[in-house]
Scaffold this active site. Sequence first.
Site, mmCIF file in Angstrom:
data_model
loop_
_atom_site.group_PDB
_atom_site.id
_atom_site.type_symbol
_atom_site.label_atom_id
_atom_site.label_comp_id
_atom_site.label_asym_id
_atom_site.label_seq_id
_atom_site.Cartn_x
_atom_site.Cartn_y
_atom_site.Cartn_z
ATOM 1 N N GLU A 431 0.825 -1.222 0.000
ATOM 2 C CA GLU A 431 0.000 0.000 0.000
ATOM 3 C C GLU A 431 0.852 1.262 0.000
ATOM 4 O OE1 GLU A 431 -3.273 -0.196 2.776
ATOM 5 O OE2 GLU A 431 -3.624 -2.297 2.270
HETATM 6 C C1 LIG Z 1 2.777 -9.799 0.592
HETATM 7 C C2 LIG Z 1 2.369 -8.852 -0.483
HETATM 8 C C3 LIG Z 1 1.039 -8.538 -0.651
HETATM 9 C C4 LIG Z 1 0.635 -7.695 -1.693
HETATM 10 N N1 LIG Z 1 -0.691 -7.493 -1.930
HETATM 11 C C5 LIG Z 1 -1.063 -6.820 -3.052
HETATM 12 C C6 LIG Z 1 -2.436 -6.762 -3.447
HETATM 13 O O1 LIG Z 1 -3.312 -7.283 -2.766
HETATM 14 N N2 LIG Z 1 -2.738 -6.134 -4.610
HETATM 15 C C7 LIG Z 1 -1.795 -5.545 -5.388
HETATM 16 O O2 LIG Z 1 -2.140 -4.987 -6.426
HETATM 17 N N3 LIG Z 1 -0.484 -5.553 -5.018
HETATM 18 C C8 LIG Z 1 -0.102 -6.192 -3.899
HETATM 19 N N4 LIG Z 1 1.220 -6.251 -3.542
HETATM 20 C C9 LIG Z 1 2.202 -5.497 -4.294
HETATM 21 C C10 LIG Z 1 2.757 -4.316 -3.522
HETATM 22 O O3 LIG Z 1 1.783 -3.317 -3.450
HETATM 23 C C11 LIG Z 1 4.057 -3.894 -4.205
HETATM 24 O O4 LIG Z 1 5.043 -4.820 -3.787
HETATM 25 C C12 LIG Z 1 4.465 -2.492 -3.881
HETATM 26 O O5 LIG Z 1 3.585 -1.581 -4.470
HETATM 27 C C13 LIG Z 1 5.868 -2.172 -4.369
HETATM 28 O O6 LIG Z 1 6.032 -2.575 -5.686
HETATM 29 P P1 LIG Z 1 7.287 -3.496 -6.075
HETATM 30 O O7 LIG Z 1 7.395 -4.560 -5.065
HETATM 31 O O8 LIG Z 1 7.178 -3.880 -7.479
HETATM 32 O O9 LIG Z 1 8.518 -2.545 -5.853
HETATM 33 P P2 LIG Z 1 9.131 -1.522 -6.901
HETATM 34 O O10 LIG Z 1 8.102 -0.566 -7.356
HETATM 35 O O11 LIG Z 1 9.909 -2.266 -7.912
HETATM 36 O O12 LIG Z 1 10.119 -0.752 -5.931
HETATM 37 C C14 LIG Z 1 11.346 -1.341 -5.456
HETATM 38 C C15 LIG Z 1 12.028 -0.310 -4.567
HETATM 39 O O13 LIG Z 1 12.250 0.885 -5.313
HETATM 40 C C16 LIG Z 1 11.615 1.983 -4.685
HETATM 41 N N5 LIG Z 1 11.083 2.888 -5.698
HETATM 42 C C17 LIG Z 1 10.201 2.613 -6.682
HETATM 43 N N6 LIG Z 1 9.916 3.719 -7.385
HETATM 44 C C18 LIG Z 1 10.627 4.715 -6.819
HETATM 45 C C19 LIG Z 1 10.748 6.104 -7.089
HETATM 46 N N7 LIG Z 1 10.074 6.700 -8.058
HETATM 47 N N8 LIG Z 1 11.553 6.821 -6.314
HETATM 48 C C20 LIG Z 1 12.236 6.247 -5.290
HETATM 49 N N9 LIG Z 1 12.158 4.953 -4.989
HETATM 50 C C21 LIG Z 1 11.364 4.192 -5.748
HETATM 51 C C22 LIG Z 1 10.528 1.391 -3.821
HETATM 52 O O14 LIG Z 1 10.192 2.229 -2.754
HETATM 53 C C23 LIG Z 1 11.183 0.108 -3.360
HETATM 54 O O15 LIG Z 1 11.991 0.371 -2.273
HETATM 55 C C24 LIG Z 1 1.629 -7.100 -2.516
HETATM 56 C C25 LIG Z 1 2.969 -7.387 -2.303
HETATM 57 C C26 LIG Z 1 3.357 -8.266 -1.334
HETATM 58 C C27 LIG Z 1 4.811 -8.604 -1.177
#
Ligand SMILES: Cc1cc2nc3c(=O)[nH]c(=O)nc-3n(C[C@H](O)[C@H](O)[C@H](O)COP(=O)(O)OP(=O)(O)OC[C@H]3O[C@@H](n4cnc5c(N)ncnc54)[C@H](O)[C@@H]3O)c2cc1C
Length: 630
Positions: A431
Amino acid sequence: MSVTDTAKHLSEKEKESLDVAEGARETEWTKPSFVAELFMGHFRSDLIAPYPLQSPEDKAIGDEFMGRLEAFLRDNLDPDEVDRTGDLPQRVIDGLAKLGCWGMKIPKDYGGLGLSQINYNRAVALVASYCGSTAVWLSAHQSIGVPQPLKLFGSDAQKKKYFPMFAKGAVSAFALTEPEVGSDPAQMVTKAEPSSDGKTWTINGNKLWCTNGLVADVMVVMAGTPSKMVNGKEKKQITAFIVEKGTPGIEYVSRCDFMGIRAIQNGVIRFNNVKVPSENILWGEGQGLKLALITLNTGRLTLPAASAGMSKQALQIARNWGKERVQWGQPIGKHEAGAVKIAAMAASTFAQEAMTYYTSALVDKGGADIRLEAAMSKLFCSVASWKIVDDLMQLRGGRGYEKADSLRKRGEKGYAVERMMRDARINRIIEGTDEIQHLFIAREALDKHMRLAMDLLNPKAPMTKKMTALAKSALFYPFWYLRTWLPTGLWPRFAGYGSLGKHMRFVECRSRKLARTLFHQMVKFGPKLERRQNILARLVEIGTELFAMATSCTKAVELEKQNPQEKGPRELADLFCRQARIRVRQYFHGVCCNTDVRDSKAAAKAMDGGYEWLEKGIVADDGSGFKGKK
Ligand SMILES: Cc1cc2nc3c(=O)[nH]c(=O)nc-3n(C[C@H](O)[C@H](O)[C@H](O)COP(=O)(O)OP(=O)(O)OC[C@H]3O[C@@H](n4cnc5c(N)ncnc54)[C@H](O)[C@@H]3O)c2cc1C
């Protein structure tokens, strides 16, 4: 390709991502927000005091429900077994349905419990204090799953169809994330195409990490729909669809296995020509991302409530263990190193609740814009509870690292600290990650300045826009800027706060310093400030600490009015504020004195292999797993 080349290559995509994010923003601030005012240097104490404690009527409803829920959890749910097996037993899911837990936020007219936001958050906190997996089942369903967007944006027909299902125990999920779409929804690959008669849409794509997705009866699925031309420019559209289980073409590809919250049903879901009727569009075509953001404003409050629930559990374990465990002739909670941890836990837990329940009360009351308050609560509480669980593990020493079952097997109390730690960490990722919360809050905090002056500072802005910005700025800034320097903190105020008055004065003074520092940075960097993420993060952290201080003080004063003999809230608010003041000073110092630019250079060099020599002497992990003999 070097990091610099990659950055250039990405800039178009980055622009597109920013455009999509901007397009999904709520642009107006029609309702008041304490935090938005704080960033402008206006300390609106009328928005924060008196602290909105839960009304006796609502509290009575909550107390009765929490009593039944707690008894059910104690009698039916073994959180260690849930963690061990990675499964939430069906009888627990059914029992929760009998209690009405899947319809806590569904209005009574539709058969739900119609709980207030405060009572809903109390319920999630209660569950989270006991079993992280179960709390996530409930919150994925109700905070971001179908009920919340349906409540806010659903048509009457959609409400009539789905609300009663949830009230009876149907489970829902929210599917936004994809392999290439984490924090950046602009890159969404899942597409929905309309039929020629416009009656149905066909969805194709892969969704990743959809919590509850593998068991959900109904899901909200975000998909890209055909772009629209707006003012001669192509505008990407993301639309939210309600998709029912059993619709042909939905394929459950795999279940994901995580470090913590091990019993969540989270997986990869493939949509192969999944046809949904157009009446299943939520809110409207192209409104999906905005819907997700607005839904999350309230939905995000579940996570801080859950974090506060976990923190309370940690505090309870820490104080017992702090007394019980004697080393070097003293209980470890009496050694200063242990004492500071226990005290910080108590103070931080008080602050977590103060900000979360203040914001929840605003949701119940209506008439306030909570987007900043909710985002700050999420940011603060998820980080604070992680720190608390980490400190608890330290206090428990080796026992903190040992599994609860193993502790019990050898006759010791089986506090599940390692499980708590595994469960707590995700809250800083889902979130909205910490980093994305910083950017989101900073964007909203800067909104007024961006409207007024950004064109003036942007060398690429056309002259007409610059002139308009100049005129607006000339009217606003001279008076506003001077006001941020007025020493109003010296004026006698906050008399009703007693010993906490000095902290309220600190919040007031620092809010003006925060506003002018933000302004100075804006003038210094212009539109490039957006790229100075660490400066923005520090300013956001200052605002968050000030918000936590103000809600802690007002809550303590209000609680004291109810029970003048009880000095605990005042003591904890005072302690929290003293600790927060130290952090605020450090953050201010860090705005000017930091290694941010050097860090960026070093990181670029590291990513280009410039420090590869440092990695010698390890068995490098390339992510492909064990390739040797088994
Ligand atoms: C257990 C679990 C439950 C989840 N449940 C849901 C769900 O129900 N529905 C759903 O849709 N999603 C769900 N998710 C997905 C979750 O919302 C995402 O993992 C989250 O939004 C981050 O995306 P990502 O993991 O791809 O990280 P990325 O976006 O790849 O980010 C990786 C890192 O880079 C940083 N980063 C990214 N962009 C920037 C920027 N512009 N500037 C600086 N730093 C940045 C992030 O903060 C993070 O530290 C779930 C994930 C998990 C692990």
